[in-house]
Write a protein that holds these residues in place. Structure first.
Motif, PDB file in Angstrom:
ATOM      1  N   PRO A   1       1.010  -1.239  -0.169  1.00  0.00           N
ATOM      2  CA  PRO A   1      -0.385   0.255   0.026  1.00  0.00           C
ATOM      3  C   PRO A   1       0.576   0.835  -0.193  1.00  0.00           C
ATOM      4  O   PRO A   1       1.844   1.320   0.610  1.00  0.00           O
ATOM      5  N   VAL A   2       1.167   2.208  -0.876  1.00  0.00           N
ATOM      6  CA  VAL A   2       1.007   3.401  -0.758  1.00  0.00           C
ATOM      7  C   VAL A   2      -0.378   4.414  -0.200  1.00  0.00           C
ATOM      8  O   VAL A   2      -0.579   4.621  -1.329  1.00  0.00           O
ATOM      9  N   ALA A   3      -0.094   5.313   0.971  1.00  0.00           N
ATOM     10  CA  ALA A   3      -1.080   5.924   1.337  1.00  0.00           C
ATOM     11  C   ALA A   3      -1.109   7.532   1.753  1.00  0.00           C
ATOM     12  O   ALA A   3       0.979   7.526   1.640  1.00  0.00           O
ATOM     13  N   GLY A   4      -1.443   8.093   1.678  1.00  0.00           N
ATOM     14  CA  GLY A   4      -1.159   9.653   2.102  1.00  0.00           C
ATOM     15  C   GLY A   4      -1.106   9.697   4.026  1.00  0.00           C
ATOM     16  O   GLY A   4      -2.023   8.610   4.406  1.00  0.00           O
TER      17      GLY A   4
ATOM     18  N   ASP B   1       5.268   3.208   7.808  1.00  0.00           N
ATOM     19  CA  ASP B   1       6.147   3.590   5.925  1.00  0.00           C
ATOM     20  C   ASP B   1       7.841   2.408   6.298  1.00  0.00           C
ATOM     21  O   ASP B   1       8.401   2.227   7.224  1.00  0.00           O
ATOM     22  N   GLY B   2       7.627   2.149   5.042  1.00  0.00           N
ATOM     23  CA  GLY B   2       9.424   1.417   5.766  1.00  0.00           C
ATOM     24  C   GLY B   2       9.022  -0.087   5.534  1.00  0.00           C
ATOM     25  O   GLY B   2       9.715  -1.090   5.819  1.00  0.00           O
ATOM     26  N   ARG B   3       7.943  -0.360   6.527  1.00  0.00           N
ATOM     27  CA  ARG B   3       7.313  -1.877   7.112  1.00  0.00           C
ATOM     28  C   ARG B   3       6.743  -3.287   6.399  1.00  0.00           C
ATOM     29  O   ARG B   3       7.033  -3.643   5.383  1.00  0.00           O
ATOM     30  N   ASN B   4       5.743  -2.141   5.876  1.00  0.00           N
ATOM     31  CA  ASN B   4       4.730  -3.013   5.298  1.00  0.00           C
ATOM     32  C   ASN B   4       4.227  -2.471   4.372  1.00  0.00           C
ATOM     33  O   ASN B   4       3.017  -2.531   3.730  1.00  0.00           O
ATOM     34  N   GLY B   5       5.115  -0.978   3.862  1.00  0.00           N
ATOM     35  CA  GLY B   5       4.332  -0.235   2.617  1.00  0.00           C
ATOM     36  C   GLY B   5       4.893   1.129   3.021  1.00  0.00           C
ATOM     37  O   GLY B   5       5.467   1.002   3.602  1.00  0.00           O
ATOM     38  N   VAL B   6       3.756   2.623   2.070  1.00  0.00           N
ATOM     39  CA  VAL B   6       4.532   3.359   1.857  1.00  0.00           C
ATOM     40  C   VAL B   6       3.070   4.847   2.309  1.00  0.00           C
ATOM     41  O   VAL B   6       2.331   3.953   1.602  1.00  0.00           O
TER      42      VAL B   6
ATOM     43  N   ARG C   1      13.430  -5.215  -2.084  1.00  0.00           N
ATOM     44  CA  ARG C   1      12.553  -4.878  -1.316  1.00  0.00           C
ATOM     45  C   ARG C   1      11.161  -4.778  -1.410  1.00  0.00           C
ATOM     46  O   ARG C   1      10.106  -4.998  -0.715  1.00  0.00           O
ATOM     47  N   LEU C   2      10.678  -4.931  -2.576  1.00  0.00           N
ATOM     48  CA  LEU C   2       8.850  -5.182  -2.706  1.00  0.00           C
ATOM     49  C   LEU C   2       8.538  -6.421  -2.562  1.00  0.00           C
ATOM     50  O   LEU C   2       7.835  -6.163  -1.648  1.00  0.00           O
ATOM     51  N   ALA C   3       8.967  -7.692  -2.663  1.00  0.00           N
ATOM     52  CA  ALA C   3       8.548  -8.920  -2.025  1.00  0.00           C
ATOM     53  C   ALA C   3       8.332  -8.134  -0.838  1.00  0.00           C
ATOM     54  O   ALA C   3       7.538  -9.341   0.163  1.00  0.00           O
ATOM     55  N   THR C   4       9.743  -7.933   0.383  1.00  0.00           N
ATOM     56  CA  THR C   4       9.294  -8.041   1.635  1.00  0.00           C
ATOM     57  C   THR C   4       8.461  -7.415   2.018  1.00  0.00           C
ATOM     58  O   THR C   4       7.348  -7.949   3.027  1.00  0.00           O
ATOM     59  N   LEU C   5       8.104  -6.144   1.227  1.00  0.00           N
ATOM     60  CA  LEU C   5       6.876  -5.512   1.959  1.00  0.00           C
ATOM     61  C   LEU C   5       5.912  -6.059   2.250  1.00  0.00           C
ATOM     62  O   LEU C   5       4.306  -6.077   2.301  1.00  0.00           O
ATOM     63  N   GLY C   6       5.544  -7.033   1.056  1.00  0.00           N
ATOM     64  CA  GLY C   6       4.128  -7.067   0.226  1.00  0.00           C
ATOM     65  C   GLY C   6       4.084  -8.636   1.647  1.00  0.00           C
ATOM     66  O   GLY C   6       3.376  -8.878   1.508  1.00  0.00           O
ATOM     67  N   MET C   7       5.447  -9.077   1.463  1.00  0.00           N
ATOM     68  CA  MET C   7       4.678 -10.470   2.581  1.00  0.00           C
ATOM     69  C   MET C   7       4.657 -10.042   4.138  1.00  0.00           C
ATOM     70  O   MET C   7       3.699 -10.049   4.572  1.00  0.00           O
ATOM     71  N   ARG C   8       5.425  -8.411   4.803  1.00  0.00           N
ATOM     72  CA  ARG C   8       4.849  -7.924   5.340  1.00  0.00           C
ATOM     73  C   ARG C   8       3.287  -7.251   5.940  1.00  0.00           C
ATOM     74  O   ARG C   8       3.212  -7.067   6.109  1.00  0.00           O
ATOM     75  N   ALA C   9       2.712  -6.792   3.890  1.00  0.00           N
ATOM     76  CA  ALA C   9       1.315  -6.746   4.470  1.00  0.00           C
ATOM     77  C   ALA C   9       0.956  -7.528   4.360  1.00  0.00           C
ATOM     78  O   ALA C   9      -0.329  -7.202   5.499  1.00  0.00           O
TER      79      ALA C   9
END
Length: 378
Positions: free
Chosen positions: A291-294, A305-310, A333-341
């Protein structure tokens, strides 16, 4: 409990708030409560941003006159629940209601703290409304803070966040890791096309990534009928930025197609300027979509931010371009963030847990009202 739930139009509408309301009605009925859905029509001036659809309403003819609405509200409900989006139609009636034991507002998205619209008249009306209810259920801590800041009274509140679409992760961690290697970077935007959702800034950011030579594709999902002028601006911007071959606009889609889009997406980018909760980010995380959120609103309560998304400043396309470009370049990095998501979505409270909290809260409010009236609860 005998409960009335006031909504604009019908419960079948497609926004996240209406899905929350449907879940609430179903859960209360499953727990033995008797729920009346009180559907009232809205006027365009009540909702100029198209927060809700005006295509359906079960209200009877002439129900927008004051006596008929008040008559439908002023009944012997144990709890009269009111979707706060209806506050323009309710603020004049609540002080005169004698039938309900207690009135509780369900606050999905306050209008007055919206940084894109600073309207003192809206703020004053919303304050008057919140001061006319006995308690409030808020979908995020952010929304609760804004709700209590608006009123001068000590308003009892509950934070009851929505859940996603699935009880279990919708995609395996292995599938998320494999998808991260695929080209191009698949970006999804899901939301009604209105300025608050900020699609234009996303387009400007992606154009900068294009200049850097990153391969990407954007799928835009959401209603077009709320703000036709903004939709024209979006299409004009796509043309001006020469992004026509990189952007697919689907309009509103059925659930199965939305889930198919999420299944193949790497990133869900909805850098909204203001969001009460941001249910779509949670739904995307069930698919391991990053997820990229405001930064303004409730999404940052579960998007770290930086752990499971942006989490980005929603008005800064340069920073958004940098963050998206980094994800396109670093697939590990994309894969890591996705798995944490995925992990975040799995740990999030379920609908059943949230609804149990709401029902207990309503019971406490009813007990307090009964004590104040010197009577016994049914």
């Amino acid at each position: 409990m005998k409960i009335g739930l006031v909504v604009y139009g019908g419960l079948e509408q497609t926004s996240g708030g209406y899905r929350y309301d449907r879940q609430l009605v179903s859960a209360l009925e499953d727990r033995g409560d008797d729920v009346d859905v009180i559907s009232i029509p809205r006027r365009l001036e009540d909702d100029p941003a198209g927060v809700v659809s005006d295509r359906t309403t079960s209200a009877r003819p002439n129900s927008d006159t004051a006596p008929s609405i008040r008559e439908r509200l002023d009944r012997p409900y144990d709890v009269l629940l009111q979707d706060e989006l209806c506050h323009p139609a309710l603020v004049q009636h609540n002080p005169h209601l004698e039938g309900p034991e207690t009135i509780v507002s369900l606050v999905h998205l306050l209008r007055s703290p919206d940084p894109t619209k600073d309207d003192p008249a809206v703020r004053a009306r919303e304050r008057r409304y919140l001061e006319s209810v006995d308690a409030a259920i808020c979908t995020s801590g952010y929304t609760r803070e804004r709700t209590t800041a608006l009123v001068d009274t000590d308003l009892p509140t509950l934070v009851a966040p929505p859940a996603g679409r699935h009880e279990e992760p919708a995609l395996s961690s292995e599938a998320v890791a494999k998808r991260a290697r695929a080209d191009p970077l698949e970006v999804a935007f899901v939301g009604t096309l209105v300025p608050r959702k900020n699609l234009v800034t996303l387009l400007e950011a992606l154009a900068r990534i294009d200049e850097a030579g990153r391969d990407w594709h954007l799928t835009v999902v959401g209603r077009h009928d709320a703000d036709p002028a903004y939709v024209r601006d979006v299409r004009d911007r796509i043309g001006a930025l020469e992004l026509g071959d990189r952007v697919t606009i689907t309009g509103k889609v059925e659930t199965a197609r939305l889930e198919s889009i999420l299944e193949r997406s790497h990133v869900l980018a909805v850098p909204a300027r203001y969001e009460g909760f941001g249910m779509v980010h949670l739904e995307a995380m069930e698919y391991g979509v990053v997820p990229v959120a405001g930064s303004v609103g409730g999404a940052s309560e579960f998007v770290a931010d930086g752990r499971n998304g942006v989490v980005v400043e929603p008005t800064d396309p340069s920073s958004l371009a940098d963050r998206l470009g980094a994800l396109a370049a670093d697939r590990d990095r994309l894969a890591t963030l996705g798995m944490r998501a995925l992990e975040t979505a799995a740990a999030h409270p379920s609908w059943a847990e949230t609804m149990d909290e709401i029902r207990a809260f309503l019971g406490r409010r009813l007990d307090e009202a009964d004590d104040a009236n010197g009577g016994d609860s049914p």
